[in-house]
Design a protein around this motif. Structure first.
Motif, PDB file in Angstrom:
ATOM      1  N   GLY A  63      -2.945  -6.420  28.660  1.00 61.48           N
ATOM      2  CA  GLY A  63      -1.620  -6.722  28.141  1.00 61.48           C
ATOM      3  C   GLY A  63      -1.425  -8.210  28.004  1.00 61.48           C
ATOM      4  N   ASN A  64      -2.061  -8.830  27.025  1.00 59.15           N
ATOM      5  CA  ASN A  64      -1.980 -10.274  26.830  1.00 59.15           C
ATOM      6  C   ASN A  64      -0.768 -10.612  25.959  1.00 59.15           C
TER       7      ASN A  64
ATOM      8  N   ASP B 144      -0.353  -3.251  23.980  1.00 58.57           N
ATOM      9  CA  ASP B 144       0.624  -2.475  24.744  1.00 58.57           C
ATOM     10  C   ASP B 144       0.097  -1.057  24.994  1.00 58.57           C
ATOM     11  N   LYS B 145      -0.497  -0.443  23.978  1.00 61.10           N
ATOM     12  CA  LYS B 145      -1.074   0.896  24.140  1.00 61.10           C
ATOM     13  C   LYS B 145      -2.298   0.862  25.053  1.00 61.10           C
ATOM     14  N   ARG B 146      -3.081  -0.219  24.930  1.00 57.77           N
ATOM     15  CA  ARG B 146      -4.320  -0.301  25.709  1.00 57.77           C
ATOM     16  C   ARG B 146      -4.051  -0.320  27.212  1.00 57.77           C
ATOM     17  N   VAL B 147      -2.935  -0.921  27.608  1.00 60.23           N
ATOM     18  CA  VAL B 147      -2.642  -0.999  29.042  1.00 60.23           C
ATOM     19  C   VAL B 147      -2.597   0.386  29.669  1.00 60.23           C
ATOM     20  N   GLU B 148      -1.887   1.294  29.032  1.00 64.14           N
ATOM     21  CA  GLU B 148      -1.799   2.651  29.560  1.00 64.14           C
ATOM     22  C   GLU B 148      -3.170   3.323  29.558  1.00 64.14           C
ATOM     23  N   GLN B 149      -3.956   3.077  28.509  1.00 65.02           N
ATOM     24  CA  GLN B 149      -5.290   3.654  28.431  1.00 65.02           C
ATOM     25  C   GLN B 149      -6.198   3.078  29.525  1.00 65.02           C
TER      26      GLN B 149
ATOM     27  N   ASN C  79     -12.828  -5.356  26.506  1.00 61.78           N
ATOM     28  CA  ASN C  79     -13.438  -6.073  25.380  1.00 61.78           C
ATOM     29  C   ASN C  79     -12.571  -5.991  24.128  1.00 61.78           C
ATOM     30  N   GLN C  80     -11.972  -4.834  23.881  1.00 67.61           N
ATOM     31  CA  GLN C  80     -11.077  -4.695  22.726  1.00 67.61           C
ATOM     32  C   GLN C  80      -9.867  -5.620  22.859  1.00 67.61           C
ATOM     33  N   SER C  81      -9.317  -5.708  24.061  1.00 65.88           N
ATOM     34  CA  SER C  81      -8.183  -6.593  24.299  1.00 65.88           C
ATOM     35  C   SER C  81      -8.568  -8.044  24.028  1.00 65.88           C
ATOM     36  N   GLY C  82      -9.748  -8.420  24.514  1.00 65.33           N
ATOM     37  CA  GLY C  82     -10.204  -9.791  24.284  1.00 65.33           C
ATOM     38  C   GLY C  82     -10.393 -10.108  22.819  1.00 65.33           C
ATOM     39  N   ARG C  83     -10.950  -9.152  22.086  1.00 63.66           N
ATOM     40  CA  ARG C  83     -11.159  -9.375  20.649  1.00 63.66           C
ATOM     41  C   ARG C  83      -9.837  -9.446  19.908  1.00 63.66           C
TER      42      ARG C  83
END
Length: 428
Positions: A67-68, A313-318, A336-340
């Motif tokens: 969650g950046n 935001d969606k990734r955090v829950e995942q 890695n997806q968040s970083g990209r």
């Protein structure tokens, strides 16, 4: 509370070893020495006797895991407490003045004759001290003077949020000395946010304080910032075969105020286009549907940053679900997806127009190459300068650290663990 002399004897007898182990203090000989030096510092600084009643308290630094730049848009974040902390010995002093001595720094003295913000204290430790006392008093507790001798491993500028650790530490102390331990960790976190926003003068979300106060890994939903939903997620990196590394890029945060301010400003501009104040109130489908006109109104970078918000935001829950289910490979893929996404959409890796100096980008490139297709890495915190984060397989850790430090400098790679305990009374 216990008499200072009794705490010394308990420390020497190993009675604090269990508590220190739970806080991941590592080598117990070093931990005992640290606590002993803390007790000495308290005694010498404040002239305390062996019969002085004291409490030992601790508050950890924190790391952002997922969650950046989502919290300021009332989104979700995933964060964790780390095994670097603010450790303190504290005791009431029978006056109306708080004396806060952080080892290696000037003494801070705050008279409680006023519990309103003081303009001359803005951006100082005194502001945090006054602010935390004010928040406890606001809740009806009789806060009075007390003495604190603190030693911090959470270095300022490390990206691990030393200010939040300090706020939580003060909250834990006041909770124990004056509030009968009635304040829960989320309330202490909210007190810290108010102290930082109103007294210190720095706008911030609630992620840092919540992660430090609650401990472990926590998924936090800020849909209602006044009542955040906190979900604790069990994670033991050692048993999973991974280490958490925080890597200093070598770049300074100085002169980057405009870069940081532009992120919430541009996300806010997208929300305002739809008549809302934050992106959490705007459906992603509406953004995509009105994309041509939106681009004209707010510009492409603002649109890309909004798209990052929805994805992260969606990734955090995942990520939280993956950790809860023990699927660490899925978790790493999401890191890695968040970083990209932060690099390509949020664009908080390189300051606008920077060509010659791109320290964060170099740090990420070095980390990715050193991981050799394993683990994960991403920006850590606000971006543009400071630190990045990597999850490194334990069997690769020494080689990884050697390669990173050969490129970025000795001591640039810090190996941390997720501390399961947040702000706490270590011994009383």
């Amino acid at each position: 509370m216990q008499k200072l002399g009794a705490v010394r004897r308990a420390l020497a007898a190993g009675e604090l070893d269990g508590a220190m182990t739970r806080l991941l203090y590592g080598d117990l000989t070093d931990a005992r020495r640290r606590v002993s030096e803390l007790l000495d510092g308290f005694q010498h600084t404040f002239g305390a006797g062996e019969d002085t009643l004291v409490a030992l308290c601790s508050a950890p630094g924190r790391t952002e895991i997922g969650g950046n730049h989502t919290d300021h848009q009332h989104g979700r974040v995933l964060a964790g407490a780390v095994d670097l902390d603010f450790l303190a010995c504290a005791a009431p002093n029978g006056t109306n003045t708080i004396r806060f001595q952080s080892q290696g720094w000037p003494m801070v003295e705050v008279a409680l004759n006023t519990l309103e913000p003081v303009e001359g204290e803005k951006e100082s430790t005194a502001a945090l001290v006054r602010g935390m006392a004010a928040q406890a008093a606001k809740r009806g507790y009789p806060v009075s003077g007390f003495d604190v001798f603190a030693a911090s491993e959470v270095l300022p500028g490390s990206g691990l949020s030393s200010s939040a650790a300090c706020e939580v530490l003060l909250g834990v102390i006041e909770n124990h000395l004056f509030c009968s331990d009635e304040l829960d960790p989320v309330t202490i976190a909210q007190m810290g946010q108010q102290a930082e926003n109103v007294f210190f003068g720095k706008p911030s979300g609630l992620m840092d304080q919540t992660a430090s106060s609650v401990g472990g890994a926590v998924a936090i939903d800020f849909a209602d910032p006044a009542a955040p939903v906190v979900r604790s997620v069990a994670v033991d990196l050692d048993s999973l075969g991974y280490a958490l590394c925080i890597i200093d890029s070598g770049a300074s945060h100085a002169d980057l105020t405009d870069e940081y301010a532009a992120v919430p400003k541009e996300m806010g501009a997208v929300a305002a286009y739809f008549g809302k104040s934050v992106l959490r109130e705007v459906a992603e489908a509406d953004v995509l549907k009105d994309l041509p006109r939106l681009r004209q109104a707010v510009g492409d970078r603002a649109v890309l940053r909004a798209l990052h918000f929805y994805a992260d935001d969606k990734r955090v829950e995942q990520q939280a679900d993956a950790l809860a289910q023990g699927d660490f490979d899925a978790f790493l893929a999401l890191v890695n997806q968040s970083g990209r996404s932060s690099w390509e959409l949020l664009q908080d890796i390189t300051p606008a127009g920077a060509v010659k100096e791109q320290a964060m980008a170099v740090a990420l490139a070095i980390a990715e190459r050193s991981l050799k297709g394993r683990g994960a890495c991403r920006v850590h915190g606000g971006g543009f300068a400071g630190t990045i984060q990597a999850f490194v397989p334990l069997d690769q850790l020494e080689e990884f650290r050697t390669q990173v430090e050969s490129a970025l400098g000795e001591g640039s790679c810090h190996v941390l663990r997720i501390r399961p305990v947040g702000g706490t009374v270590l011994w009383s």
